[in-house]
Design a protein around this motif. Structure first.
Motif, mmCIF file in Angstrom:
data_model
loop_
_atom_site.group_PDB
_atom_site.id
_atom_site.type_symbol
_atom_site.label_atom_id
_atom_site.label_comp_id
_atom_site.label_asym_id
_atom_site.label_seq_id
_atom_site.Cartn_x
_atom_site.Cartn_y
_atom_site.Cartn_z
ATOM 1 N N UNK A 193 8.462 -3.457 -8.908
ATOM 2 C CA UNK A 193 7.296 -2.635 -9.243
ATOM 3 C C UNK A 193 5.986 -3.403 -9.074
ATOM 4 N N UNK A 194 5.109 -2.890 -8.227
ATOM 5 C CA UNK A 194 3.826 -3.530 -7.999
ATOM 6 C C UNK A 194 2.814 -2.521 -7.498
ATOM 7 N N UNK A 195 1.583 -2.957 -7.347
ATOM 8 C CA UNK A 195 0.522 -2.082 -6.846
ATOM 9 C C UNK A 195 -0.477 -2.940 -6.071
ATOM 10 N N UNK A 196 -1.190 -2.303 -5.160
ATOM 11 C CA UNK A 196 -2.157 -3.023 -4.347
ATOM 12 C C UNK A 196 -3.562 -2.841 -4.901
ATOM 13 N N UNK A 197 -4.310 -3.925 -4.866
ATOM 14 C CA UNK A 197 -5.719 -3.927 -5.225
ATOM 15 C C UNK A 197 -6.445 -4.606 -4.070
ATOM 16 N N UNK A 198 -7.261 -3.843 -3.363
ATOM 17 C CA UNK A 198 -8.001 -4.424 -2.243
ATOM 18 C C UNK A 198 -7.120 -5.069 -1.198
ATOM 19 N N UNK A 199 -5.942 -4.519 -0.983
ATOM 20 C CA UNK A 199 -5.032 -5.049 0.024
ATOM 21 C C UNK A 199 -4.115 -6.161 -0.457
ATOM 22 N N UNK A 200 -4.259 -6.577 -1.714
ATOM 23 C CA UNK A 200 -3.403 -7.634 -2.262
ATOM 24 C C UNK A 200 -2.478 -7.050 -3.328
ATOM 25 N N UNK A 201 -1.255 -7.513 -3.331
ATOM 26 C CA UNK A 201 -0.290 -7.041 -4.319
ATOM 27 C C UNK A 201 -0.574 -7.654 -5.680
ATOM 28 N N UNK A 202 -0.432 -6.821 -6.701
ATOM 29 C CA UNK A 202 -0.545 -7.262 -8.091
ATOM 30 C C UNK A 202 0.627 -6.664 -8.862
ATOM 31 N N UNK A 203 1.004 -7.345 -9.934
ATOM 32 C CA UNK A 203 2.172 -6.949 -10.703
ATOM 33 C C UNK A 203 1.878 -7.082 -12.185
ATOM 34 N N UNK A 204 2.438 -6.190 -12.953
ATOM 35 C CA UNK A 204 2.320 -6.276 -14.399
ATOM 36 C C UNK A 204 3.575 -7.000 -14.890
#
Length: 62
Positions: free
Chosen positions: A32-43
């Protein structure tokens, strides 16, 4: 800064994977992850839930 949000490099370290493997897993939607400005981020909390689910799936197969 909220340390619950981590980068792909931190995910790879946390799961003891190569970054390339982490990218492949998130691209397939397995982590599970999401993109911010083209970069992956994860909680981090979501990764921990994902680990627990994976452990449950492995136990079911035993």
């Amino acid at each position: 800064m909220d340390d619950d949000i981590i980068t792909i490099r931190e995910v790879a370290e946390y799961l003891r994977l190569k970054e390339k493997t982490a990218y492949a897993l998130v691209a397939k939607g397995e982590i599970p992850g999401f993109k911010v400005g083209g970069s992956w981020r994860f909680r981090r909390s979501e990764l921990e839930k994902w680990i627990v689910r994976r452990e449950g799936n492995e136990a079911d197969r035993s």
